[in-house]
Design a protein around this motif. Structure first.
Motif, mmCIF file in Angstrom:
data_model
loop_
_atom_site.group_PDB
_atom_site.id
_atom_site.type_symbol
_atom_site.label_atom_id
_atom_site.label_comp_id
_atom_site.label_asym_id
_atom_site.label_seq_id
_atom_site.Cartn_x
_atom_site.Cartn_y
_atom_site.Cartn_z
ATOM 1 N N LEU A 15 -2.478 12.171 9.436
ATOM 2 C CA LEU A 15 -2.177 10.823 8.933
ATOM 3 C C LEU A 15 -1.987 9.861 10.109
ATOM 4 O O LEU A 15 -2.392 8.704 10.061
ATOM 5 N N MET A 16 -1.382 10.377 11.165
ATOM 6 C CA MET A 16 -1.151 9.548 12.358
ATOM 7 C C MET A 16 -2.494 9.088 12.941
ATOM 8 O O MET A 16 -2.673 7.931 13.308
ATOM 9 N N ARG A 17 -3.445 10.026 13.010
ATOM 10 C CA ARG A 17 -4.778 9.712 13.507
ATOM 11 C C ARG A 17 -5.367 8.524 12.733
ATOM 12 O O ARG A 17 -5.909 7.603 13.307
ATOM 13 N N LYS A 63 -5.710 8.505 -1.213
ATOM 14 C CA LYS A 63 -6.853 9.338 -0.840
ATOM 15 C C LYS A 63 -6.564 10.034 0.502
ATOM 16 O O LYS A 63 -6.875 11.210 0.678
ATOM 17 N N ASP A 64 -5.960 9.279 1.439
ATOM 18 C CA ASP A 64 -5.592 9.892 2.728
ATOM 19 C C ASP A 64 -4.651 11.071 2.507
ATOM 20 O O ASP A 64 -4.821 12.142 3.097
ATOM 21 N N LEU A 65 -3.633 10.831 1.670
ATOM 22 C CA LEU A 65 -2.628 11.876 1.435
ATOM 23 C C LEU A 65 -3.291 13.118 0.849
ATOM 24 O O LEU A 65 -2.976 14.248 1.224
ATOM 25 N N GLU A 66 -4.243 12.871 -0.043
ATOM 26 C CA GLU A 66 -4.990 13.979 -0.657
ATOM 27 C C GLU A 66 -5.860 14.692 0.385
ATOM 28 O O GLU A 66 -5.830 15.911 0.496
ATOM 29 N N ASP A 67 -6.629 13.898 1.149
ATOM 30 C CA ASP A 67 -7.539 14.458 2.157
ATOM 31 C C ASP A 67 -6.838 15.407 3.122
ATOM 32 O O ASP A 67 -7.384 16.435 3.495
ATOM 33 N N VAL A 68 -5.643 15.027 3.547
ATOM 34 C CA VAL A 68 -4.973 15.835 4.572
ATOM 35 C C VAL A 68 -4.006 16.839 3.946
ATOM 36 O O VAL A 68 -3.284 17.540 4.640
ATOM 37 N N ASN A 69 -3.999 16.847 2.596
ATOM 38 C CA ASN A 69 -3.121 17.765 1.881
ATOM 39 C C ASN A 69 -1.653 17.525 2.250
ATOM 40 O O ASN A 69 -0.916 18.459 2.589
ATOM 41 N N ALA A 70 -1.241 16.266 2.187
ATOM 42 C CA ALA A 70 0.107 15.887 2.630
ATOM 43 C C ALA A 70 1.178 16.387 1.666
ATOM 44 O O ALA A 70 0.990 16.375 0.452
ATOM 45 N N GLY A 71 2.268 16.824 2.235
ATOM 46 C CA GLY A 71 3.411 17.257 1.433
ATOM 47 C C GLY A 71 4.533 16.226 1.530
ATOM 48 O O GLY A 71 4.364 15.172 2.159
ATOM 49 N N ILE A 72 5.659 16.564 0.933
ATOM 50 C CA ILE A 72 6.806 15.655 0.932
ATOM 51 C C ILE A 72 7.225 15.328 2.363
ATOM 52 O O ILE A 72 7.407 16.221 3.179
ATOM 53 N N GLY A 73 7.347 14.047 2.664
ATOM 54 C CA GLY A 73 7.857 13.636 3.975
ATOM 55 C C GLY A 73 6.811 13.559 5.077
ATOM 56 O O GLY A 73 7.131 13.195 6.209
ATOM 57 N N ILE A 86 2.259 0.312 5.501
ATOM 58 C CA ILE A 86 2.338 0.377 4.040
ATOM 59 C C ILE A 86 1.661 1.639 3.525
ATOM 60 O O ILE A 86 0.682 2.122 4.090
ATOM 61 N N ARG A 87 2.225 2.154 2.456
ATOM 62 C CA ARG A 87 1.740 3.417 1.878
ATOM 63 C C ARG A 87 1.583 3.243 0.376
ATOM 64 O O ARG A 87 2.513 2.807 -0.305
ATOM 65 N N GLN A 88 0.396 3.564 -0.110
ATOM 66 C CA GLN A 88 0.125 3.410 -1.544
ATOM 67 C C GLN A 88 1.063 4.291 -2.362
ATOM 68 O O GLN A 88 1.341 5.427 -1.990
ATOM 69 N N ARG A 89 1.517 3.745 -3.485
ATOM 70 C CA ARG A 89 2.406 4.517 -4.348
ATOM 71 C C ARG A 89 1.599 5.549 -5.113
ATOM 72 O O ARG A 89 0.528 5.241 -5.633
ATOM 73 N N GLU A 90 2.140 6.751 -5.216
ATOM 74 C CA GLU A 90 1.400 7.791 -5.934
ATOM 75 C C GLU A 90 1.274 7.482 -7.418
ATOM 76 O O GLU A 90 0.295 7.809 -8.057
#
Ligand code: AMP
Ligand code: MN
Ligand code: MN
Length: 318
Positions: free
Chosen positions: A201-203, A225-235, A256-260
């Protein structure tokens, strides 16, 4: 005296619930677990309710006791920690129904929504407020309790770096070192270790970072989509807002971060360096926080949200 009122309510209560804010950080987690341990010493078995527990804090004592929900309808006492307003309090339905409520916090924007409010905006972390409180209650701050408190202090001060740090912060840390708390291990776990997803996500946030207003503002974002792509977890989005702030010449970093749950809304995080009070800016959008770290929820597309924020920031930039 409020501290006397707080201990009186704790002593009277049998069923106690401990709550904190959504997307809990180290101070939120540290203060709730510290409070649970402190109440244990007073002979009370309290429930801690945290719906989304970030993995990085799994090493803390009492972690396995944390509940996602409770079957108790009505608590005698609800304690809210590190949470400035009722709407961001996770489990606020328990708070609402409780016979007595206590709010302990260090946000200047705190809305004093408890029956008893113990708010000290000068404190660098909610956990640091607890030190003085527990000492007053004659609760022993042992290795376990100290580990929870130090986690909150280290995360909310960026590793003892921010200006709100006091001599007491270091005195307390020195005291804990003497008691055998592994300060560098806590530091490494909660500040220096990145998950793979956080790195990815930092990248993306770095690639997209824009410099606005002569380089005084940085802006970047993350979508679902980013969160999904990188398989992001809580935090896994934690810490991304800090990157812009640390660049030479930047006064305000905006992330800014899109709301799930709503693709047309963004969770805004702001950090500032010297003079912009980002809590005031976020208050305009119904949010809040601290002078140098604040947040809000804003409706719109990425471009619209960016414009809304920029219009406010332009007015106060020197
Ligand atoms: P964050 O950017 O999420 O790390 O939040 C920075 C600070 O602003 C924290 O102290 C939060 O408690 C506060 N904050 C974040 N989001 C909001 C919000 N929507 N409403 C009020 N305060 C917020
Ligand atoms: Mn917090
Ligand atoms: Mn805090």
């Amino acid at each position: 005296m409020t501290l006397d009122n707080i201990i009186e309510e704790i002593r009277k209560a049998e069923k106690i619930v401990i709550l904190t804010h959504e997307t809990p950080d180290g101070d939120a987690i540290g203060s709730t677990l510290a409070m649970k341990l402190a109440l244990k010493q007073l002979g009370k078995n309290a429930d801690v309710i945290i719906k989304e527990f970030p993995k990085v804090f799994d090493f803390l004592p009492e972690r396995e006791e944390v509940k996602q929900q409770s079957d108790i309808e009505k608590y005698d006492l609800a304690i809210s920690l590190d949470c400035a307003d009722f709407k961001r309090l996770v489990g606020n339905e328990y708070f609402e129904k409780a016979k007595q409520t206590i709010v302990i916090d260090h946000h200047g924007s705190n809305q004093m929504y408890g029956d008893i409010n113990f708010v000290n905006p000068v404190s660098p972390a909610c956990c640091q407020i607890l030190i003085g409180m527990f000492q007053y209650f004659n609760i022993e701050i042992d290795k376990e309790l100290g580990t929870c408190i130090l986690t909150g202090i280290i995360t909310d001060t960026g590793g003892f770096r921010y200006s709100k740090v006091t001599a007491e912060t270091f005195e307390f840390t020195a005291d804990l070192l003497q008691k055998g708390v592994n300060v560098s291990d806590i530091y490494k776990r909660v500040l220096d270790t990145k998950t793979k997803a956080n790195f990815e996500l930092m990248r993306r946030t770095l690639d997209r970072m824009e410099f606005l207003e002569d380089g005084k503002i940085t802006f970047t974002y993350i979508t679902n989509k980013d969160l999904e792509d990188v398989n992001a977890g809580i935090g896994d989005h934690e810490g991304l807002v800090e990157i812009g702030r640390d660049i030479e010449g930047v006064e305000v970093s905006v992330f800014i971060r899109q709301r799930e749950d709503n693709e047309n809304a963004y969770k805004v995080s702001m950090r500032s360096n010297d003079y912009v009070n980002v809590s005031d800016v976020c208050l305009m959008f119904g949010g809040g926080g601290h002078e140098r770290a604040a947040g809000a929820l804003i409706q719109g597309s990425i471009e619209q949200v960016k414009q809304k924020i920029m219009n406010e920031l332009k007015k106060i930039l020197k």
